[in-house]
Scaffold this active site. Structure first.
Site, PDB file in Angstrom:
ATOM      1  N   ALA A  41       0.940  -1.185  -0.114  1.00  0.00           N
ATOM      2  CA  ALA A  41      -0.030  -0.046   0.115  1.00  0.00           C
ATOM      3  C   ALA A  41       0.764   1.323  -0.041  1.00  0.00           C
ATOM      4  O   ALA A  41       0.375   2.368  -0.342  1.00  0.00           O
ATOM      5  CB  ALA A  41      -1.023  -0.100   1.500  1.00  0.00           C
ATOM      6  N   GLY A  68       5.269   3.103   0.290  1.00  0.00           N
ATOM      7  CA  GLY A  68       6.724   2.930   0.231  1.00  0.00           C
ATOM      8  C   GLY A  68       7.126   2.004  -0.733  1.00  0.00           C
ATOM      9  O   GLY A  68       6.821   2.114  -2.044  1.00  0.00           O
ATOM     10  N   ILE A  69       8.073   1.304  -0.575  1.00  0.00           N
ATOM     11  CA  ILE A  69       8.902   0.242  -1.405  1.00  0.00           C
ATOM     12  C   ILE A  69       7.981  -0.709  -2.154  1.00  0.00           C
ATOM     13  O   ILE A  69       7.930  -0.996  -3.207  1.00  0.00           O
ATOM     14  CB  ILE A  69      10.111  -0.153  -0.560  1.00  0.00           C
ATOM     15  CG1 ILE A  69      11.036   0.594  -0.593  1.00  0.00           C
ATOM     16  CG2 ILE A  69      10.518  -1.543  -1.738  1.00  0.00           C
ATOM     17  CD1 ILE A  69      12.061   0.124   0.371  1.00  0.00           C
ATOM     18  N   ASP A 108      -1.629  -6.061   2.557  1.00  0.00           N
ATOM     19  CA  ASP A 108      -1.466  -5.080   3.564  1.00  0.00           C
ATOM     20  C   ASP A 108      -2.282  -4.709   4.252  1.00  0.00           C
ATOM     21  O   ASP A 108      -3.461  -5.514   4.330  1.00  0.00           O
ATOM     22  CB  ASP A 108      -1.250  -3.666   2.602  1.00  0.00           C
ATOM     23  CG  ASP A 108      -0.158  -2.674   3.360  1.00  0.00           C
ATOM     24  OD1 ASP A 108      -0.111  -2.583   4.540  1.00  0.00           O
ATOM     25  OD2 ASP A 108       0.737  -2.212   2.650  1.00  0.00           O
ATOM     26  N   ASP A 161      -2.902  -8.764   8.661  1.00  0.00           N
ATOM     27  CA  ASP A 161      -2.052  -8.092   9.644  1.00  0.00           C
ATOM     28  C   ASP A 161      -0.948  -9.237   9.860  1.00  0.00           C
ATOM     29  O   ASP A 161      -1.256 -10.197  10.719  1.00  0.00           O
ATOM     30  CB  ASP A 161      -2.731  -7.744  10.870  1.00  0.00           C
ATOM     31  CG  ASP A 161      -2.065  -7.160  11.974  1.00  0.00           C
ATOM     32  OD1 ASP A 161      -0.542  -6.982  12.015  1.00  0.00           O
ATOM     33  OD2 ASP A 161      -2.610  -6.807  13.030  1.00  0.00           O
ATOM     34  N   LEU A 162       0.385  -9.005   9.471  1.00  0.00           N
ATOM     35  CA  LEU A 162       1.289  -9.930   9.633  1.00  0.00           C
ATOM     36  C   LEU A 162       2.068 -10.082  10.946  1.00  0.00           C
ATOM     37  O   LEU A 162       2.700 -10.893  11.102  1.00  0.00           O
ATOM     38  CB  LEU A 162       2.352  -9.760   8.478  1.00  0.00           C
ATOM     39  CG  LEU A 162       1.960  -9.841   7.052  1.00  0.00           C
ATOM     40  CD1 LEU A 162       2.989  -9.688   6.240  1.00  0.00           C
ATOM     41  CD2 LEU A 162       1.138 -11.449   6.923  1.00  0.00           C
ATOM     42  N   GLY A 211       6.891  -4.192   6.344  1.00  0.00           N
ATOM     43  CA  GLY A 211       7.852  -4.158   7.828  1.00  0.00           C
ATOM     44  C   GLY A 211       7.364  -2.840   8.387  1.00  0.00           C
ATOM     45  O   GLY A 211       6.799  -1.881   7.783  1.00  0.00           O
ATOM     46  N   SER A 246      17.427  -4.471   5.423  1.00  0.00           N
ATOM     47  CA  SER A 246      17.749  -3.161   5.674  1.00  0.00           C
ATOM     48  C   SER A 246      19.365  -2.992   5.976  1.00  0.00           C
ATOM     49  O   SER A 246      19.974  -3.996   6.614  1.00  0.00           O
ATOM     50  CB  SER A 246      17.096  -2.266   6.769  1.00  0.00           C
ATOM     51  OG  SER A 246      17.635  -1.167   7.117  1.00  0.00           O
ATOM     52  N   TYR A 266      14.641  -2.737  15.692  1.00  0.00           N
ATOM     53  CA  TYR A 266      14.671  -2.552  14.135  1.00  0.00           C
ATOM     54  C   TYR A 266      15.767  -3.437  13.353  1.00  0.00           C
ATOM     55  O   TYR A 266      15.627  -4.073  12.516  1.00  0.00           O
ATOM     56  CB  TYR A 266      14.277  -1.297  13.499  1.00  0.00           C
ATOM     57  CG  TYR A 266      14.159  -1.346  12.039  1.00  0.00           C
ATOM     58  CD1 TYR A 266      13.127  -1.558  11.327  1.00  0.00           C
ATOM     59  CD2 TYR A 266      15.414  -0.572  11.095  1.00  0.00           C
ATOM     60  CE1 TYR A 266      12.955  -1.642  10.110  1.00  0.00           C
ATOM     61  CE2 TYR A 266      15.445  -0.616   9.808  1.00  0.00           C
ATOM     62  CZ  TYR A 266      14.104  -1.204   9.191  1.00  0.00           C
ATOM     63  OH  TYR A 266      13.885  -1.017   7.900  1.00  0.00           O
TER      64      TYR A 266
END
Length: 261
Positions: A11, A13-14, A33, A42-43, A73, A113, A155
């Site tokens: 939904a 960003g990347i 998403d 919802d993961l 993420g 990341s 993170y």
């Protein structure tokens, strides 16, 4: 026949950039998403991970998929980051891997990341790699008590563990042994909703770039990462296996020098 791809975190960003790019190339993309997606899941929860697989079955009607782009993420200093970034991603890979059966050129790509190169919490990384979600969430709760110090380690710890998981499994029978290249993309600072507040001012951007140096062209747009993801998940990628590819404007080079791992 057009390839069918699944993109989590589609939904914004990347994930959105990847979805848009693949669609512009004629591929069918199933976005996943919390909202504004074909599969809403919802993961961070077991129910959401089950909903992901169930939603895919309903949409595909026994058709295989060609590529998994496990991008979803979050970057908050909370246990939710533990649940989504690591366990949600593994649930995506493991839950959707059977859907790759029957595809002529199956592929899977994970978004990690460059934060994996930053300070992390050894205990959280250990618990993540042990697959102990309850204990990892409990460790996340402890770290989250001080968001500015220990919470800031969450993170990067999830991304480090994720990259290590791929390195440990990509050459195994379920991935390489089944003809599925599994690789990782590790972005630097990308102009997404996740970083919007951090780079909103020139001062903020400069401060962030001191921590995450990007000598090649600075902060990147999401499509930069999407282009790499698209290649890794495409038919041309026949032999990359378990690689962590930094698309970070040179952060990895600046921070680690000539170290290759």
């Amino acid at each position: 026949m057009s390839r069918i791809a699944v993109v989590t975190g589609a939904a914004s960003g990347i994930g959105k950039a990847t979805k848009d790019l693949l669609q512009s190339r004629g591929q069918r993309v199933i976005g996943v998403d919390l909202r504004d997606a074909q599969v809403v899941a919802d993961l961070s929860t077991a129910a959401g991970r089950t909903a992901l697989v169930a939603g895919m079955r309903e949409l595909l009607d026994d058709s295989p998929i060609d590529a998994i782009y496990a991008n979803a993420g979050v970057a908050t200093p909370t246990p939710t980051t533990v649940a989504v970034n690591y366990f949600g991603t593994l649930a995506t890979l493991e839950g959707l891997r059977p859907f790759l059966n029957g595809a002529a050129t199956p592929r899977a790509v994970v978004v990690s990341s460059m934060a994996a190169l930053m300070p992390t919490d050894d205990e959280l990384v250990r618990l993540l790699l042990a697959g102990d979600e309850a204990a990892a969430l409990a460790r996340g709760e402890i770290l989250a008590k001080d968001p500015q110090t220990t919470g800031a380690l969450i993170y990067g710890s999830t991304k480090l563990a994720l990259s290590r998981w791929v390195r440990r499994h990509a050459a195994g029978p379920e991935w390489a042994g089944s003809g599925i290249p599994l690789n990782v993309v590790a972005p630097g600072i990308i102009a997404t909703p996740m970083t919007a507040d951090l780079i909103a001012t020139e001062e903020g951007r400069e401060a962030l770039l001191k921590m995450v140096p990007m000598p090649l062209n600075g902060v990147a747009e999401p499509v930069v990462v999407a282009r790499l993801l698209a290649w890794l998940g495409g038919e041309e990628n026949t032999h990359l296996c378990g690689q962590v590819i930094y698309v970070d404007g040179g952060s990895d080079v600046v921070l680690r020098g000539d170290a290759v791992w």
